[in-house]
Design a protein around this motif. Structure first.
Motif, PDB file in Angstrom:
ATOM      1  N   MET A  45      42.342  26.736  30.218  1.00 17.68           N
ATOM      2  CA  MET A  45      42.246  25.537  30.469  1.00 17.68           C
ATOM      3  C   MET A  45      40.843  25.136  30.206  1.00 17.68           C
ATOM      4  O   MET A  45      40.276  24.235  29.432  1.00 17.68           O
ATOM      5  CB  MET A  45      42.871  24.666  31.484  1.00 17.68           C
ATOM      6  N   ARG A  46      40.003  26.026  30.833  1.00 15.53           N
ATOM      7  CA  ARG A  46      38.309  25.794  30.678  1.00 15.53           C
ATOM      8  C   ARG A  46      38.025  26.099  29.184  1.00 15.53           C
ATOM      9  O   ARG A  46      37.130  25.541  28.681  1.00 15.53           O
ATOM     10  CB  ARG A  46      37.575  26.605  31.629  1.00 15.53           C
ATOM     11  N   TRP A  47      38.702  27.221  28.570  1.00 15.82           N
ATOM     12  CA  TRP A  47      38.309  27.601  27.264  1.00 15.82           C
ATOM     13  C   TRP A  47      38.719  26.368  26.275  1.00 15.82           C
ATOM     14  O   TRP A  47      37.913  25.995  25.392  1.00 15.82           O
ATOM     15  CB  TRP A  47      39.201  28.689  27.211  1.00 15.82           C
ATOM     16  N   VAL A  48      39.913  25.750  26.537  1.00  9.95           N
ATOM     17  CA  VAL A  48      40.456  24.851  25.845  1.00  9.95           C
ATOM     18  C   VAL A  48      39.253  23.456  25.770  1.00  9.95           C
ATOM     19  O   VAL A  48      38.890  22.908  24.904  1.00  9.95           O
ATOM     20  CB  VAL A  48      41.642  24.251  26.052  1.00  9.95           C
ATOM     21  N   VAL A  49      38.986  22.984  26.913  1.00  3.63           N
ATOM     22  CA  VAL A  49      38.085  21.930  27.268  1.00  3.63           C
ATOM     23  C   VAL A  49      36.935  22.333  26.575  1.00  3.63           C
ATOM     24  O   VAL A  49      36.166  21.415  25.856  1.00  3.63           O
ATOM     25  CB  VAL A  49      38.028  21.692  28.716  1.00  3.63           C
ATOM     26  N   GLU A  50      36.281  23.481  26.754  1.00  2.00           N
ATOM     27  CA  GLU A  50      34.904  23.783  26.251  1.00  2.00           C
ATOM     28  C   GLU A  50      34.912  23.672  24.732  1.00  2.00           C
ATOM     29  O   GLU A  50      33.730  23.088  24.017  1.00  2.00           O
ATOM     30  CB  GLU A  50      34.401  25.139  26.642  1.00  2.00           C
ATOM     31  N   HIS A  71      49.363  11.068  19.625  1.00  2.59           N
ATOM     32  CA  HIS A  71      49.304  11.209  21.139  1.00  2.59           C
ATOM     33  C   HIS A  71      48.016  10.665  21.433  1.00  2.59           C
ATOM     34  O   HIS A  71      47.944  10.091  22.715  1.00  2.59           O
ATOM     35  CB  HIS A  71      49.473  12.741  21.409  1.00  2.59           C
ATOM     36  N   TRP A  72      46.782  11.258  21.153  1.00  2.00           N
ATOM     37  CA  TRP A  72      45.623  11.237  21.717  1.00  2.00           C
ATOM     38  C   TRP A  72      45.006   9.579  21.857  1.00  2.00           C
ATOM     39  O   TRP A  72      44.434   9.388  23.020  1.00  2.00           O
ATOM     40  CB  TRP A  72      44.377  12.125  21.125  1.00  2.00           C
ATOM     41  N   PRO A  73      45.311   8.939  21.064  1.00  8.42           N
ATOM     42  CA  PRO A  73      44.832   7.436  21.277  1.00  8.42           C
ATOM     43  C   PRO A  73      45.176   6.704  22.584  1.00  8.42           C
ATOM     44  O   PRO A  73      44.567   6.021  23.074  1.00  8.42           O
ATOM     45  CB  PRO A  73      45.139   6.675  20.020  1.00  8.42           C
ATOM     46  N   THR A  74      46.461   7.255  22.991  1.00 10.07           N
ATOM     47  CA  THR A  74      47.149   6.707  24.190  1.00 10.07           C
ATOM     48  C   THR A  74      47.491   7.562  25.166  1.00 10.07           C
ATOM     49  O   THR A  74      48.401   7.623  26.039  1.00 10.07           O
ATOM     50  CB  THR A  74      48.359   5.927  23.670  1.00 10.07           C
ATOM     51  N   ALA A  75      46.599   8.867  25.371  1.00  9.13           N
ATOM     52  CA  ALA A  75      46.901   9.780  26.061  1.00  9.13           C
ATOM     53  C   ALA A  75      46.773   9.294  27.495  1.00  9.13           C
ATOM     54  O   ALA A  75      45.868   8.533  28.057  1.00  9.13           O
ATOM     55  CB  ALA A  75      45.878  11.116  25.951  1.00  9.13           C
ATOM     56  N   GLN A  77      45.667   9.146  31.531  1.00 12.46           N
ATOM     57  CA  GLN A  77      44.160   9.499  32.224  1.00 12.46           C
ATOM     58  C   GLN A  77      44.048  10.918  32.612  1.00 12.46           C
ATOM     59  O   GLN A  77      42.810  11.317  32.636  1.00 12.46           O
ATOM     60  CB  GLN A  77      44.485   8.581  33.669  1.00 12.46           C
ATOM     61  N   GLU A  78      44.972  11.743  33.111  1.00 11.31           N
ATOM     62  CA  GLU A  78      44.561  13.013  33.466  1.00 11.31           C
ATOM     63  C   GLU A  78      44.264  13.928  32.231  1.00 11.31           C
ATOM     64  O   GLU A  78      43.619  14.896  32.228  1.00 11.31           O
ATOM     65  CB  GLU A  78      46.006  13.771  34.104  1.00 11.31           C
ATOM     66  N   GLN A  79      44.484  13.410  30.876  1.00 10.55           N
ATOM     67  CA  GLN A  79      44.199  14.173  29.682  1.00 10.55           C
ATOM     68  C   GLN A  79      42.776  13.558  29.068  1.00 10.55           C
ATOM     69  O   GLN A  79      42.351  13.748  27.985  1.00 10.55           O
ATOM     70  CB  GLN A  79      45.213  14.085  28.554  1.00 10.55           C
ATOM     71  N   ARG A  80      42.214  12.468  29.681  1.00 10.26           N
ATOM     72  CA  ARG A  80      40.825  12.048  29.071  1.00 10.26           C
ATOM     73  C   ARG A  80      39.803  12.872  28.837  1.00 10.26           C
ATOM     74  O   ARG A  80      39.108  12.592  27.788  1.00 10.26           O
ATOM     75  CB  ARG A  80      40.299  10.883  30.099  1.00 10.26           C
ATOM     76  N   VAL A  81      39.707  14.133  29.698  1.00  6.77           N
ATOM     77  CA  VAL A  81      38.614  15.093  29.327  1.00  6.77           C
ATOM     78  C   VAL A  81      38.713  15.593  27.940  1.00  6.77           C
ATOM     79  O   VAL A  81      37.855  15.915  27.157  1.00  6.77           O
ATOM     80  CB  VAL A  81      38.766  16.250  30.166  1.00  6.77           C
ATOM     81  N   LEU A  82      40.132  15.546  27.450  1.00  5.47           N
ATOM     82  CA  LEU A  82      40.355  15.982  26.061  1.00  5.47           C
ATOM     83  C   LEU A  82      40.317  14.746  25.012  1.00  5.47           C
ATOM     84  O   LEU A  82      39.771  14.905  23.893  1.00  5.47           O
ATOM     85  CB  LEU A  82      41.578  16.977  25.938  1.00  5.47           C
ATOM     86  N   LEU A  86      38.229  13.647  21.423  1.00  3.40           N
ATOM     87  CA  LEU A  86      38.909  13.764  20.128  1.00  3.40           C
ATOM     88  C   LEU A  86      39.211  12.384  19.453  1.00  3.40           C
ATOM     89  O   LEU A  86      39.243  12.543  18.403  1.00  3.40           O
ATOM     90  CB  LEU A  86      40.541  14.407  20.563  1.00  3.40           C
ATOM     91  N   ASN A  87      39.002  11.281  20.349  1.00  2.00           N
ATOM     92  CA  ASN A  87      39.197  10.122  19.638  1.00  2.00           C
ATOM     93  C   ASN A  87      37.949   9.728  19.193  1.00  2.00           C
ATOM     94  O   ASN A  87      37.631   8.881  18.165  1.00  2.00           O
ATOM     95  CB  ASN A  87      39.656   9.033  20.752  1.00  2.00           C
ATOM     96  N   ALA A  88      36.776  10.067  19.850  1.00  2.00           N
ATOM     97  CA  ALA A  88      35.597   9.672  19.458  1.00  2.00           C
ATOM     98  C   ALA A  88      34.781  10.273  18.352  1.00  2.00           C
ATOM     99  O   ALA A  88      33.892   9.488  17.450  1.00  2.00           O
ATOM    100  CB  ALA A  88      34.416   9.460  20.785  1.00  2.00           C
ATOM    101  N   LEU A  89      35.133  11.494  18.243  1.00  2.00           N
ATOM    102  CA  LEU A  89      34.250  12.376  17.169  1.00  2.00           C
ATOM    103  C   LEU A  89      34.951  12.028  15.888  1.00  2.00           C
ATOM    104  O   LEU A  89      36.128  11.953  15.581  1.00  2.00           O
ATOM    105  CB  LEU A  89      34.084  13.850  17.526  1.00  2.00           C
ATOM    106  N   PRO A  90      34.275  12.575  14.805  1.00  2.00           N
ATOM    107  CA  PRO A  90      34.665  12.628  13.219  1.00  2.00           C
ATOM    108  C   PRO A  90      35.666  13.457  13.281  1.00  2.00           C
ATOM    109  O   PRO A  90      35.697  14.674  13.699  1.00  2.00           O
ATOM    110  CB  PRO A  90      33.325  12.615  12.432  1.00  2.00           C
ATOM    111  N   LYS A  91      36.948  13.127  12.538  1.00  2.00           N
ATOM    112  CA  LYS A  91      37.994  13.852  12.111  1.00  2.00           C
ATOM    113  C   LYS A  91      37.790  13.813  10.537  1.00  2.00           C
ATOM    114  O   LYS A  91      38.286  12.965  10.084  1.00  2.00           O
ATOM    115  CB  LYS A  91      39.231  13.360  12.836  1.00  2.00           C
TER     116      LYS A  91
END
Length: 197
Positions: A45-50, A71-75, A77-82, A86-91
């Motif tokens: 999980m730390r690997w994914v977050v990093e 999924h991610w725009p309305t994820a 609260q417990e998934q906010r770290v990801l 994902l919502n803020a950076l360019p895709k």
């Protein structure tokens, strides 16, 4: 120059299809969806977050983009770290079927020559671009020598079929192991650098 880094969850037999839940991608009759969740532990999980938080932006194929955009725009609260990066950076989305403008904030469609578009993105200033999932895109990036690094969590499970991470194009590609760790669930987290050979 920015790097392009692929982040993947993969079975021991090389399959990346439908890791998260049973009906994520049942195409081709794939019946083993959701194979990955049981192999998470604190280390993975730390690997994914990093990886997600360390990106300067994301390169996504159409399928992964559509799943993430739903999924991610309305994820929760417990998934906010990801969700926050994902919502803020360019895709940047490689697709021949989607049309601009894309609905998920900060998303840009890479139309036409994807290889040329990725080369141009790599030449820009900024943080590294991370590919998440998107096996077809990863195969294209490998074919055009545009993938700099592969970060993979290999789960100790065989599913016997499904979408593979690596294509069957007969090309010989050499990677160099940068580091590896074994999780408490028996999965291997490994980082490989492309050698160009």
């Amino acid at each position: 120059m920015r790097k392009v880094i692929a982040n993947e969850w993969m079975t021991l037999d090389g399959v990346v299809q439908s890791p998260s839940y049973p009906d994520e991608d049942a195409s081709g009759g794939f019946a083993h969806g959701g194979w990955h969740a049981r192999y998470f532990d604190d280390l993975s999980m730390r690997w994914v977050v990093e990886n997600v938080r360390g990106a300067g932006g994301y390169l996504l194929g159409r399928g992964t983009y559509e799943i993430f955009a739903a999924h991610w725009p309305t994820a929760p609260q417990e998934q906010r770290v990801l969700a926050e990066p994902l919502n803020a950076l360019p895709k940047y989305v490689a697709s021949t079927t989607l049309a601009a403008p894309l609905g998920w904030r900060n998303s840009t469609l890479l139309g036409g020559d994807v290889a040329a578009a990725v080369r141009a993105l790599k030449a820009e200033r900024g943080g590294d671009l991370h590919v998440i999932g998107s096996p077809g895109l990863v195969q294209s990036l490998l074919a055009f020598d545009l993938l700099d690094e592969l970060r993979v969590m290999i789960d100790p499970v065989l599913v016997g079929g499904g979408k593979p991470l690596f294509g069957r194009d007969g090309a010989h590609r050499t990677l160099r192991l940068v580091d590896s760790q074994v999780t408490s669930t028996g999965a291997i987290i490994a980082r490989y650098a492309a050698t160009g050979g």
